[in-house]
Design an enzyme around this catalytic site. Structure first.
Site, PDB file in Angstrom:
ATOM      1  CB  SER A  95      -1.336  15.626  -1.625  1.00 21.60           C
ATOM      2  OG  SER A  95      -0.850  14.571  -0.724  1.00 21.60           O
ATOM      3  CE  LYS A 108       1.723  16.227   1.932  1.00 21.95           C
ATOM      4  NZ  LYS A 108       0.739  15.221   1.375  1.00 21.95           N
ATOM      5  CB  SER A 151       3.786  15.351  -1.899  1.00 26.77           C
ATOM      6  OG  SER A 151       2.375  15.399  -1.607  1.00 26.77           O
ATOM      7  CE  LYS A 190       1.751  18.866  -2.310  1.00 26.44           C
ATOM      8  NZ  LYS A 190       1.898  17.745  -3.227  1.00 26.44           N
TER       9      LYS A 190
END
Length: 388
Positions: A60, A63, A125, A225
């Site tokens: 992730s 992202k 997320s 993140k």
């Protein structure tokens, strides 16, 4: 002939007691994370690294690049926060609840504002949210991936390649810890109005409240993140600020969420506690003076036209001294800002840093009659001193 004037040793050592240029101990910090990088935000100095250029699966963390593309589009005005995008079957199936991954729980065929999608990506997320954005901004995931790679090139990521907006496994998608830190620093620096969103601890959409997955938010970090897949392991990109200093870090490949929380917190505290920024010279600070001949003032203050800062290990002591070097006395007239020498910071025979020094004010040349008077006065003073 060059002349060196040493400032009072006690004053110098007190002022510079915390300054050092000694390299960091090789084993000052160690982590179980396979890859890691810690950087001071303002100086871009690497404080710790471990396999920072090794290619890793982003999970992730990809992202963050998706968000960079979105924020850049908002800044350029090609899209607005209240624009609405449709939840396609692809986004619903591949990123929705049935996919088993992180999701925003977007209803099929519903319309969602870009503002909500951004929050769903940052805080929840949501994989589904990234696909909706990709299709809405570029028409397809593949087309959006091209935007991601173009953005990566613009930012200066030299060892990363993106194939999708969510980070789900793809053998052709990879990043490095160094590139992730550079990307995080870019987001912080270029989008200060957007960055506070990364510190939001929860977001509720469609009646479902989800918590931010960043474990460092509860212990002082303010973004960015987390990521996890079976191949990538547990990773995180984070930033924190304390006492005016900001650090950015990236870690990946850990075996559990607990290990990620522990190791990233250790690295964050290491960066914030073990280093400090020392101001050696302030802009406009008078650091000495130089004698002036035939001027309406006998001396002129010396100042630096730039601030000198050093990032150093906290509490470290080193035998650092500073020396003013000039060619004085200088003949009048002296112009304000005229370069008259420099200040050198050194440790033994090693020069740490040098900064140019300039006249803080102008000094006019005295009149002919006044110069004659000064010469006579100087001669009388000299004779008086020679008489028994």
């Amino acid at each position: 002939m060059q002349r060196a004037r040493y400032l009072p040793t006690l004053l110098v050592m007190l002022a510079l007691a915390l300054v050092t240029v000694l390299p960091l101990p090789a084993l000052a910090f160690e982590t179980t994370a396979p890859t890691a990088l810690l950087v001071d935000f303002s100086t871009d100095r690497v404080l710790y690294e471990k396999n920072a250029d090794e290619r890793i699966a982003p999970a992730s963390l990809a992202k963050l690049m998706t968000l960079a593309v979105i924020f850049d589009a908002l800044r350029e005005g090609t899209v607005q926060r209240d624009d609405r995008f449709t939840v396609s079957e692809k986004s619903w199936r591949e990123g929705g609840a049935e996919s088993g991954g992180s999701t925003m729980f977007l209803p099929l065929n519903s319309e969602v504002t870009l503002d909500d999608l951004i929050k769903g990506i940052v805080i929840q997320s949501g994989n589904d949210a990234t696909i909706v954005v990709a299709e809405g901004l570029a028409g397809s995931v593949a087309a959006f991936a091209k935007k991601m790679n173009a953005e990566a090139k613009k930012i200066g990521l030299t060892n990363s390649h993106f194939t999708n907006p969510h980070g789900l496994p793809d053998p052709e998608q990879y990043v490095t810890a160094r590139d992730m830190v550079r990307l995080a620093a870019y987001l912080i620096r270029e989008f200060p109005d957007e960055y506070p969103l990364f510190a939001e601890e929860s977001f509720t959409f469609n009646g479902i409240k989800q918590q931010n997955r960043n474990p460092l938010l509860r212990v002082g970090a303010d973004g960015l993140k987390t990521g996890h897949t079976a191949k990538a392991g547990f990773g995180l990109v984070a930033s924190a600020e304390r006492d005016g200093r900001r650090i950015v870090l990236a870690m990946s490949g850990m075996q559990s969420a607990d290990e990620r929380a522990r190791e990233t917190r250790r690295l964050m505290e290491y960066g914030l506690q073990e280093f400090e920024e020392v101001v050696l010279i302030k802009i406009g600070e008078a650091v000495g003076e130089i004698a002036v001949r035939d001027g309406d003032a006998e001396t002129v203050p010396l100042i630096a036209d730039s601030e000198l800062r050093l990032l150093v290990p906290r509490g470290s002591l080193a035998d650092v001294t500073r020396t003013i070097l000039d060619n004085g006395p200088v003949a009048a007239p002296v112009a304000k800002g005229q370069r008259l020498g420099w200040i050198r910071f050194s440790r033994g025979d090693e020069t740490v840093q040098e900064v140019s020094l300039h006249a803080a004010q102008q000094v006019a040349r005295t009149s002919f009659l006044r110069r004659i008077g000064q010469t006579i006065a100087n001669q009388l003073t000299w004779r008086s001193a020679k008489e028994p």
